[in-house]
Design a protein around this motif. Structure first.
Motif, short mmCIF file in Angstrom:
data_model
loop_
_atom_site.label_atom_id
_atom_site.label_comp_id
_atom_site.label_asym_id
_atom_site.label_seq_id
_atom_site.Cartn_x
_atom_site.Cartn_y
_atom_site.Cartn_z
N SER A 2 12.35 -13.39 32.06
CA SER A 2 10.97 -12.93 31.99
C SER A 2 10.44 -12.97 30.57
O SER A 2 11.19 -12.81 29.60
CB SER A 2 10.86 -11.50 32.52
OG SER A 2 11.17 -11.45 33.90
N ARG A 4 8.51 -10.95 27.98
CA ARG A 4 8.30 -9.51 27.77
C ARG A 4 7.04 -9.29 26.92
O ARG A 4 6.87 -9.92 25.89
CB ARG A 4 9.51 -8.90 27.09
CG ARG A 4 10.76 -8.93 27.95
CD ARG A 4 12.05 -8.80 27.13
NE ARG A 4 11.99 -7.74 26.14
CZ ARG A 4 12.24 -6.45 26.40
NH1 ARG A 4 12.59 -6.09 27.62
NH2 ARG A 4 12.17 -5.54 25.46
N GLU A 29 6.60 -9.55 32.23
CA GLU A 29 7.00 -8.15 32.35
C GLU A 29 6.39 -7.35 31.19
O GLU A 29 6.58 -7.69 30.02
CB GLU A 29 8.52 -8.03 32.30
CG GLU A 29 9.04 -6.60 32.31
CD GLU A 29 10.54 -6.52 32.05
OE1 GLU A 29 11.08 -5.40 32.13
OE2 GLU A 29 11.14 -7.57 31.75
N VAL A 31 6.60 -4.33 28.89
CA VAL A 31 7.67 -3.41 28.48
C VAL A 31 7.14 -2.23 27.67
O VAL A 31 7.90 -1.32 27.34
CB VAL A 31 8.75 -4.15 27.68
CG1 VAL A 31 9.43 -5.20 28.54
CG2 VAL A 31 8.17 -4.78 26.41
N HIS A 47 10.62 -2.23 21.29
CA HIS A 47 10.93 -3.02 22.48
C HIS A 47 11.16 -4.50 22.19
O HIS A 47 11.68 -5.22 23.04
CB HIS A 47 9.81 -2.87 23.51
CG HIS A 47 9.72 -1.51 24.11
ND1 HIS A 47 10.62 -1.03 25.03
CD2 HIS A 47 8.82 -0.50 23.92
CE1 HIS A 47 10.29 0.19 25.39
NE2 HIS A 47 9.21 0.55 24.72
N PRO A 49 9.12 -7.28 22.06
CA PRO A 49 8.59 -8.16 23.10
C PRO A 49 8.48 -9.60 22.60
O PRO A 49 8.55 -9.87 21.40
CB PRO A 49 7.20 -7.58 23.36
CG PRO A 49 6.81 -7.03 22.03
CD PRO A 49 8.08 -6.44 21.45
#
Length: 220
Positions: A2, A4, A29, A31, A47, A49
């Motif tokens: 995915s 992010r 996705e 996050v 996170h 991403p």
């Protein structure tokens, strides 16, 4: 795997709408979310991403400042600036800062999804509705001074840079040069490396600021 994302916007309804659009796709996705620039930097650093959807106007720290902080980090995400108003000065600053591009918030959902996938793949997003005007408005304000790095480009690489600045895709460049897309990708990668540029968006700005192309050369 995915893609992010972190969504940064000071309006909760906008964040919810963006999340709804993004999460309809199985390969995307969300996050994390952020309501201001300071939070955006913290959430993205936590996170890590692939892509940040960043509102250009937010409290505490605006989107441009937050983007610069993230892009200066060791493992920067790709950043797409989102704006309600296509203010030329801010959009040009976003490109110069090294963001992967920008979209108007009124853009259709499918354009947003395509944009995320484009920048996650390492390409830059140049919204044709506003990019030409932004570059023409700002890049031509001063007499360009060709940097020494231009001498490192081969004639073919210089030609590819000019085509990038006109907004041509790899497929369109390949068609004009009668070569394969893989060859074009190699040329683009060498141009970015030799000029120490992050992506195609910075290459476009560089081309105009250095005088490789002029605002009047924009139309295809």
């Amino acid at each position: 795997m995915s893609i992010r994302l972190v969504i940064a916007d000071d309006q909760a309804m906008v964040r919810a709408g963006l999340r709804l659009v993004v999460e309809t796709e199985s390969d995307l996705e969300v996050v994390g979310e952020a309501a201001d620039g300071v939070e955006a930097v913290a959430v993205a650093q936590r996170h890590r991403p692939d892509v940040v959807l960043m509102d250009i106007s937010m409290p505490r720290l605006d989107g441009l400042a937050a983007a610069r902080k993230l892009l200066a980090s060791p493992h920067p995400p790709k950043i797409i600036m989102l704006t309600t108003f296509d203010t030329d000065e801010n959009l040009y600053a976003a490109l110069r800062a090294g963001t992967s591009g920008f979209l108007l918030k009124v853009s259709p959902p499918e354009q947003l999804i395509d944009a995320v996938r484009v920048v996650a793949a390492g390409d830059a997003l140049l919204d044709p509705a506003v990019t030409t005007r932004v570059i023409a408005s700002f890049a031509g304000r001063h007499d360009p001074v060709p940097p020494r790095e231009l001498a490192d480009l081969t004639p073919r690489e210089l030609e590819v840079l000019r085509m990038l600045a006109r907004g041509l895709s790899n497929a369109e460049i390949a068609a004009q040069l009668y070569v394969g897309e893989a060859t074009v990708k190699t040329h683009v990668a060498r141009v970015l490396m030799k000029l120490s540029l992050r992506d195609r968006a910075q290459a476009v700005v560089f081309a105009y600021e250095s005088g490789v192309v002029r605002p009047g050369d924009v139309p295809r």
